[in-house]
Every structure is written in C-alpha cells, then in structure tokens.
Design an enzyme around this catalytic site. Structure first.
Site, short mmCIF file in Angstrom:
data_model
loop_
_atom_site.label_atom_id
_atom_site.label_comp_id
_atom_site.label_asym_id
_atom_site.label_seq_id
_atom_site.Cartn_x
_atom_site.Cartn_y
_atom_site.Cartn_z
N ARG A 41 0.81 -1.22 0.00
CA ARG A 41 0.00 0.00 0.00
C ARG A 41 0.84 1.26 0.00
NH1 ARG A 41 -2.63 -4.23 1.61
NH2 ARG A 41 -4.92 -4.34 1.42
N GLY A 111 -1.16 -12.34 -5.78
CA GLY A 111 -2.56 -12.03 -5.99
C GLY A 111 -2.94 -10.62 -5.59
N SER A 186 -13.08 -11.22 -1.59
CA SER A 186 -11.83 -10.55 -1.26
C SER A 186 -12.07 -9.06 -1.05
CB SER A 186 -10.81 -10.74 -2.40
OG SER A 186 -9.63 -10.02 -2.14
N GLN A 188 -9.60 -7.13 -1.58
CA GLN A 188 -8.64 -6.54 -2.52
C GLN A 188 -9.34 -5.80 -3.65
OE1 GLN A 188 -6.41 -10.02 -3.59
NE2 GLN A 188 -5.36 -10.14 -1.63
N ASP A 333 -4.81 -14.78 6.80
CA ASP A 333 -3.53 -15.29 6.32
C ASP A 333 -2.76 -16.07 7.38
OD1 ASP A 333 -3.79 -14.43 3.72
OD2 ASP A 333 -2.83 -12.49 4.08
N ARG A 408 2.14 -20.25 2.59
CA ARG A 408 1.47 -20.42 3.88
C ARG A 408 1.34 -21.90 4.23
NH1 ARG A 408 2.29 -15.29 5.43
NH2 ARG A 408 1.11 -13.79 4.18
#
Length: 451
Positions: A41, A111, A186, A188, A333, A408
């Site tokens: 960001r 992603g 999402s 996002q 996450d 992950r």
C-alpha cells in the site's frame, strides 16, 4: 546462523523436517520480515504521488519484486539508497502514468499485487497482466473487480468466465458514477478501487454488496490513503464510500512495520515446542494493528504464554495448548499456522468464517487438510471451516507432503513436521520465497532440525 535454506527459487526443491533428540526447544530473537500488506500500500501511494517519497524497510520477497515491476511499468522511478535494500526512494507519476503504448506486467504469483495494479492499470491505454504461475495465480478470480472497472469505462479481455490472467485492460478515459462491488471473496477488489477513484475527473460512489471479507485490510488501505493526503468518506461498516475527484497523492516518508502473518508462523512453532525452556522474542510488531491484536488474542486463547512489551512480543513454549473456536476472517492469512498449532492442542478447535481460503494461492482449506491428514493430523475440512482434533502426543509423520505452491501451507507443514515422530519431507519448498525467503533458515536457527 547457518547457510540459508531455499532462499532462491529452484523448481522441485524439497525440505526434510527431522525429529530432534529429546525435547524440542525453539529459542531466539530472529528478525522478521516487514509487513507485506503495508509495503504494497505504501509503495502504491508513493508511485501515485507528485514528487519523491522514501520508504524505510520495505518487505523483500517475490511478491515485492512483482510490485516493483508493476510500479516501474506505470512510470514510477524506484531506486535503493543502500546495498541492504532497507531504504527505497520512489519518484511518483503524479496520478497520471506517462506511458502511452501497450504495457505488459508480469505479476508472478502475487494475488494482492495483481488486484491492486488492476485498478491502477485502468489509467493506461492498454496493459496486459501475465503470470508464470498458471496453476496458482492463473486460477484466481478477478471477475467482480473487472466488472466494476467496466462500469467506469474500462474494456477488458480475460481468461475464462471468472476473469483470470492473462488479461488485458483498455483504459485511460474513465468516468465516475456509482459502482457496486462484491466483498464476498476478497477485500482486494475494494482496495483497488479506493486507490484508483480519487484520481478520476468525476466523483465516485462505491457500494459494497454481500459481506466484506478481510475488513482489517480494507481499513489498512484507508489508513494509508489518509496518510497520503487522500480523503474518502465512508460509513463505519465499510459498505458505502464517497470519493471526490481530482485528488492528489502527496509524497511522504513511510516506515514499514513488521509482518504479523510471518510472525504468526514463528509464534506457532514456539507454541508447539515441548521444552519449557523455549523462548521466542520478536520485535517491530506495532501495537494496535487489528490483525496483530486478533492474532495474539488467538494464541492466548489457546493457552500460549505470551507477553507484549511495546513492539516486542515474547512467547515461552513448552506449555500445554488447548482447543479454541475462532472466527478466522480477521486473521485469514494466519489460519494455516494456527491450524498447525491446534493439531497439538488438547481437545477440539474450530476455525470458521474462512471460506475465502479456498481462493488463495492454493485451496487453503481442502489442500491444507489433505496434507495434514497425510502427516497424521486429525483435521476435517468444511466449506467455511476447519475442524481440528488435537493430538498433544504428536503425530506419526514419516511421509512426503506437498506444499501446493503455497508459502502459507509450507510454513504450516514445517511446523507440523517438527512434532512428528518420523519427520516429514515437504515438496515445493521453493515457493517460500513468495513472502518469507529465509523462513526455513530461521526455523533451523531457532532449534528445528531442517535440511
């Protein structure tokens, strides 16, 4: 520290997690990576600013490299101040990409980078997004975001009905108006629009339909935009947004905090250690972050001996854990490594409200549970949950498990392997470089038997 394990992506790399003699002690004070969320960001805000911004301690990973490639493709100038790549200077584009011709951006397996760059890519006359991970990122859906961009005047061609990469946008001449965007898969998609819309020449209203997943990440986007001088009106539930046109991103200095999902993996490893002398200390973990506070609360609820002192967190292992019920959306996450820790807790754990994990680099519900079951864990996948019946005595192991091209899952499987009687062999270890290239080396330095 010994030589790093798997810090360069070589296809087909395997990792062996072997049992340790006696009790398992995990101790040390490793340096954790910088936040991937905030690096993404802040770098985007600096790219859009009119002038030079300075970013201290940006995350170093494959995802970061994909981000840097994308920002350079938009026309930003990025330069490192130091050989250690701790200080990044970015000369922004002033909200208007200077690029005129067609642009191609290779986004790797990132992603979040893809989705946020899709929003800014709408400023370009033509941009194509490609991936060298067709079986991972190439399967992740972008349809809802592409439909929202189309309502602003963007034309696109994408792969399949769900809008997968490779895909091409034809933008540049955008209008404002009312946008409806789904938040069910999402946050996002929303973040991409929030970065883009202040730059348009007409006002925009955004309405989020369905439930907004991963709200803390949307709030992180709003926090960064505010720091960059962008004004966005919104309600407390993050369902309605009003964005005035012709805003300008301001150049700033940004300091990136430590990454809580990376810290979660180390905390999980220490929490399942069997030696009561285990002690893990982590620093640069900023208090007050919604994801971080929820993560620490989850570990405390499991019975972990965890203390915060400012930006330092100390966890003492060798304590019994017990099962929990956790709404996992806030720490989405971190769920794979929390599930790994719960595999050795007394009793039953339920991690729910996690359906979005089906749409990550792998299917982090079905794929994770399949590999944990193969290792000897008692886990059950559901559409929106993972149920774990803990085995404090440890698991059998002695098999090969697959990381499914997912950093992950690799972290979770390594943690489980530490408590297996016959060890685990993990395939696809090269994908750890996506977010935490030195994770395996750090785990070994802390006391795990990895090679």
């Amino acid at each position: 520290m010994q030589e790093p394990l798997i810090t360069s992506p070589v296809p087909g790399q395997t990792l062996t997690v072997a049992p340790v003699a006696g009790s398992l002690r995990i101790s040390g004070q490793p340096e954790i990576p910088s936040s991937k969320y905030y690096t993404l960001r802040y770098v985007l805000a600096a790219t859009l600013a009119d002038g030079e911004s300075v970013i201290y301690y940006p995350a170093q990973s494959d995802d970061s490299e994909a981000l840097f490639r994308g920002c350079r493709a938009l026309g930003a100038q990025l330069a490192w101040d130091d050989a250690e790549r701790r200080v990044l200077r970015i000369k922004g584009i002033g909200g208007r990409p200077p690029v005129q011709g067609p642009v191609t951006i290779e986004v790797g397996n990132a992603g979040a980078v893809l989705r946020l760059l899709l929003g800014l890519g709408a400023l370009l006359p033509q941009v194509t997004f490609e991936t060298d991970h067709p079986l991972s990122l190439g399967k992740r859906p972008n349809r809802e975001l592409l439909e929202a961009l189309a309502s602003l005047g963007v034309a696109y061609e994408a792969t399949g009905p769900e809008g997968c990469v490779p895909l091409t946008l034809h933008g540049g001449n955008l209008r404002g108006g009312h946008i409806r965007i789904s938040g069910a898969r999402s946050s996002q998609y929303l973040s991409a629009l929030l970065f883009l819309c202040p730059l348009l020449t007409e006002p925009v209203e955004i309405e989020v339909v369905d439930m907004l997943k991963s709200q803390p990440l949307a709030r992180a986007t709003l926090e960064v935009l505010q720091e960059a001088g962008i004004v966005i009106e919104h309600d407390a539930a993050l369902r309605h947004f009003k964005i005035q046109p012709n805003q300008r991103y301001q150049p700033r200095e940004y300091v990136i905090p430590g990454d809580y999902p990376s810290a979660a993996a180390l905390l999980a490893a220490a929490s399942v250690a069997t030696d009561p002398a285990s002690e893990l200390r982590l620093t640069r973990l900023r208090p007050g972050e919604e994801i971080g506070e929820a993560l620490l609360s989850a570990f405390r609820a499991m019975g972990a001996d965890l203390v915060r002192d400012g930006e330092q967190i100390t966890l003492r292992g060798g304590r019994p854990l017990h099962g929990i019920e956790l709404d996992g959306d806030v720490v989405i996450d971190c769920i794979p490594v929390l599930v790994a820790a719960a595999c050795f807790a007394e009793g039953r754990s339920v991690f729910f409200n996690i359906e979005s994990l089906h749409y990550k680099e792998s299917d982090r519900i079905d794929d994770l549970c399949a590999e944990l079951q193969r290792a000897g864990c008692d886990v059950e996948p559901r559409q929106d949950a993972i149920i774990v019946n803990g085995r404090p005595e440890g698991i059998e192991g002695g098999v090969t498990v697959d990381g499914h091209n997912d950093h992950r899952l690799l972290m979770a499987l390594a943690i489980v392997g530490m408590r297996s009687r016959h060890g685990l062999t993990i395939t696809g270890g090269e994908h750890i470089v996506k977010s935490y290239p030195h994770f395996f080396a750090v785990l070994r330095a802390l006391g795990a038997n990895l090679y």
